[in-house]
Design a protein around this motif. Structure first.
Motif, PDB file in Angstrom:
ATOM      1  N   GLU A 167       0.819  -1.214   0.000  1.00  0.00           N
ATOM      2  CA  GLU A 167       0.000   0.000   0.000  1.00  0.00           C
ATOM      3  C   GLU A 167       0.855   1.267   0.000  1.00  0.00           C
ATOM      4  OE1 GLU A 167      -2.320  -3.299   1.965  1.00  0.00           O
ATOM      5  OE2 GLU A 167      -0.280  -2.515   2.045  1.00  0.00           O
ATOM      6  N   THR A 215       2.060   2.780  -3.715  1.00  0.00           N
ATOM      7  CA  THR A 215       1.106   3.242  -4.724  1.00  0.00           C
ATOM      8  C   THR A 215       1.400   4.669  -5.177  1.00  0.00           C
ATOM      9  OG1 THR A 215      -0.419   3.996  -2.995  1.00  0.00           O
ATOM     10  CG2 THR A 215      -0.731   1.758  -3.855  1.00  0.00           C
ATOM     11  N   THR A 216       2.240   5.378  -4.423  1.00  0.00           N
ATOM     12  CA  THR A 216       2.588   6.761  -4.760  1.00  0.00           C
ATOM     13  C   THR A 216       4.104   6.932  -4.701  1.00  0.00           C
ATOM     14  OG1 THR A 216       0.524   7.514  -3.721  1.00  0.00           O
ATOM     15  CG2 THR A 216       2.168   9.196  -4.242  1.00  0.00           C
ATOM     16  N   SER A 235       1.203   9.069  -8.876  1.00  0.00           N
ATOM     17  CA  SER A 235       0.699   7.726  -8.617  1.00  0.00           C
ATOM     18  C   SER A 235       1.434   6.721  -9.488  1.00  0.00           C
ATOM     19  CB  SER A 235      -0.801   7.651  -8.906  1.00  0.00           C
ATOM     20  OG  SER A 235      -1.037   7.694 -10.303  1.00  0.00           O
ATOM     21  N   ILE A 236       1.493   5.496  -9.048  1.00  0.00           N
ATOM     22  CA  ILE A 236       2.172   4.462  -9.815  1.00  0.00           C
ATOM     23  C   ILE A 236       1.480   4.235 -11.165  1.00  0.00           C
ATOM     24  CG2 ILE A 236       0.900   2.592  -8.699  1.00  0.00           C
ATOM     25  CD1 ILE A 236       3.360   0.850  -8.979  1.00  0.00           C
ATOM     26  N   LEU A 290      -4.688   7.764  -2.150  1.00  0.00           N
ATOM     27  CA  LEU A 290      -4.401   6.447  -1.589  1.00  0.00           C
ATOM     28  C   LEU A 290      -3.379   6.550  -0.471  1.00  0.00           C
ATOM     29  CD1 LEU A 290      -4.222   4.274  -4.830  1.00  0.00           C
ATOM     30  CD2 LEU A 290      -6.112   4.486  -3.213  1.00  0.00           C
ATOM     31  N   THR A 296      -1.691   5.513   4.820  1.00  0.00           N
ATOM     32  CA  THR A 296      -2.318   4.783   3.722  1.00  0.00           C
ATOM     33  C   THR A 296      -3.830   4.780   3.912  1.00  0.00           C
ATOM     34  OG1 THR A 296      -2.018   2.694   4.914  1.00  0.00           O
ATOM     35  CG2 THR A 296      -0.306   3.318   3.338  1.00  0.00           C
TER      36      THR A 296
END
Length: 432
Positions: free
Chosen positions: A323, A326-327, A342-343, A385, A401
């Motif tokens: 988690e 994700t960034t 963001s990914i 996120l 997260t």
């Protein structure tokens, strides 16, 4: 293929007779041998004769039917029955006892056990020998006298392999597959089961979970605060430190907070140095603030790194909390936050671009003293996120997260809600 199926509750109501119909005794129990993922094999009956119980091998049983239990001979071994290591008695050990419904991830009670006699070998029964009796089904719902045999009050008999039986049953531990069907459960599901188990059941479940240290840590992270505190109190300091060393630093910090002061110092001294530093940092914040919610695992790179560099770091970060990946955050030469991406956006971008060229240059962030309402509102407003927590100089202290923010925002008793049943079957129509 089968030619006979019978419920244990039906069998227990009948007298055992010989070939001439003469009563010999009453069925007291049915003995089976566990075979891993295969259906348990029926090996013998336990018959009560007067005040004694005797052992009858299944080879001596002529008929085992809903209305008749007949032996091939009137001669019985009069030696008193003694349980052999690893044997399971369906009446004494399973019927009326609790077991785990692995499909629904809950503790249930066995109200009946179904035996099936095989006519031909068939893959569904995983048995190469026709003519044998195996345990194939369970009924875990209370039935009534007006219910049909295969549908107990609109609750069909379920496959034996959908359950992990004999929880807390010491005599059969050695013959059961290590961790068994429980491997199909997620950490949160196992945590829920442990919280509803009694002390004896918990001991066995925890022993099985302990066989997989990483899964054990995941389970402990999912436990409610009160349950986690009680379980840690019952463990040695070394065991507690071992579990906490594998947990996320923020969850480990929460767990340590509930320990007595003296024991807290002992556990902290046993944690690996990098993990101890992270935990000590988090212990400095109130748990109802952004600082108390944040974790210290995050992905931050120089703003001069390329998208390709960032994706390679993500690919190789196999030990980090997913988690938290994700960034991607970017830092300047002073390690201050300068951007976020963001990914998904990174995957869609030209891999040769530098992060500085594509990141959001003004990422939303929080201060460590911000409360839970501020944090969750901000994350909801901006569809985040993750939310970085910064110090006064713009350095990242950690990130929050979305799963942690959501859990913090929910009522304390949300885990105690009644589980909602979900059916894979389509709803009935008027034609049905």
């Amino acid at each position: 293929m089968t030619d006979s199926e019978v419920g244990l509750s039906q069998l227990l109501r009948h007298t055992v007779v010989d070939g001439q119909g003469k009563a010999l005794g009453r069925l007291a129990d049915v003995i089976v041998r566990l075979r891993g993922d295969d259906y348990p094999l029926l090996t013998a009956l336990v018959v009560r004769v007067g005040s004694e119980t005797v052992f009858v091998p299944i080879a001596d049983v002529e008929a085992l039917e809903p209305d008749r239990i007949e032996l091939a001979s009137a001669r019985l071994d009069v030696r008193a029955f003694e349980r052999r290591p690893g044997e399971v008695l369906l009446n004494a050990d399973v019927l009326g006892h609790r077991l785990i419904d692995v499909d629904l991830a809950s503790l249930v009670r066995a109200h009946d056990v179904y035996l099936t006699r095989l006519v031909h070998a068939h893959d569904v029964y995983l048995s190469p020998t026709p003519g044998v009796w195996v345990v194939t089904g369970l009924n875990v719902h209370q039935s009534h006298w007006w219910s049909s045999r295969r549908d107990k009050g609109n609750h069909p008999v379920r496959d034996w392999r959908s359950f992990e039986a004999l929880i807390g049953h010491q005599p059969s531990v050695l013959v059961r597959t290590s961790f068994g069907k429980l491997r199909r459960l997620k950490a949160a599901q196992m945590a829920d089961i442990i919280e509803t188990a009694d002390a004896k059941e918990q001991d066995e479940l925890l022993a099985q979970v302990h066989a997989d240290p990483e899964f054990e840590a995941d389970v402990f992270e999912e436990l409610e605060e009160d349950s986690l505190s009680q379980l840690l109190k019952s463990r040695s300091t070394t065991d507690v430190a071992s579990v906490l060393s594998r947990m996320r630093a923020d969850d480990a910090a929460d767990a340590i907070t509930d320990l007595p002061q003296e024991r807290r110092r002992e556990v902290l001294s046993l944690l690996p140095e990098p993990h101890r530093t992270k935990v000590l940092t988090l212990l400095g914040y109130h748990n109802a603030t952004a600082g108390g919610l944040m974790g210290v695992e995050y992905l931050a790179l120089s703003e001069n790194a390329t998208i390709r560099d960032a994706l390679e770091v993500i690919r190789t970060s196999t030990t980090e909390q997913p988690e938290a990946l994700t960034t991607i955050y970017t830092l300047d030469s002073e390690k201050r936050l300068t951007g976020a991406i963001s990914i998904i956006r990174a995957l869609q971008a030209d891999a040769d671009l530098t992060l500085r060229e594509i990141v959001d240059p003004e990422p939303v962030h929080a201060a460590p003293e911000d409360d839970i309402i501020d944090v969750t509102t901000r994350m909801a407003d901006f569809n985040l996120l993750t939310l970085p927590v910064l110090d006064e100089d713009g350095h990242i202290l950690g990130i929050i997260t979305v799963d942690d923010a959501l859990e913090a925002a929910l009522p304390e008793d949300w885990r105690r809600r009644e589980a909602q049943a979900h059916s894979s079957q389509p709803p009935l129509t008027d034609e049905d």
